[in-house]
Motif scaffolding. Structure first.
Motif: not given
Length: 115
Positions: A72, A75-76, A79
């Motif tokens: 997670e 992915e952050q 982004s």
């Protein structure tokens, strides 16, 4: 990591020596449940094995949670990096504000209504 491996090997050897030295037969009773007589070595090794399996399972759940969190967070980060690249590529528009005109000599006291 190697430290824990060596510690586990030493612990296993101590348990094995203890189990071999205590080879008499014993019966296990728990409430209304009773096992036939087994050598104490088998009981000790079984308990040690059960503890090792329990520790492995607890460690596995912790590892899976960490793996999920790491995914997670990756992915952050991806982004946020994409957002940063977009913000650097976008033309920066600085609004040109008109300076406010100030009136000189308008220090008149405010009127109060004493009616």
């Amino acid at each position: 990591m190697q430290f824990y491996f060596y510690l586990a090997v030493i612990f296993s050897l101590v348990v094995a020596v203890f189990a071999i030295q205590n080879s008499q037969l014993i019966a296990i009773k728990l409430f209304f449940w009773q096992l036939p007589e087994f050598p104490l070595a088998v009981i000790i090794l079984g308990a040690a094995l059960a503890g090792a399996v329990a520790a492995f399972l607890f460690g596995l759940t912790n590892s899976l949670k960490s793996l999920k969190l790491r995914k997670e967070l990756k992915e952050q980060v991806k982004s946020l990096e994409e957002e940063l690249v977009k913000s650097k590529e976008a033309p920066k528009e600085v609004p040109h504000a008109e300076p406010k005109e100030t009136e000189v000599g308008t220090n008149q006291p405010q009127q109060t209504n004493n009616a």
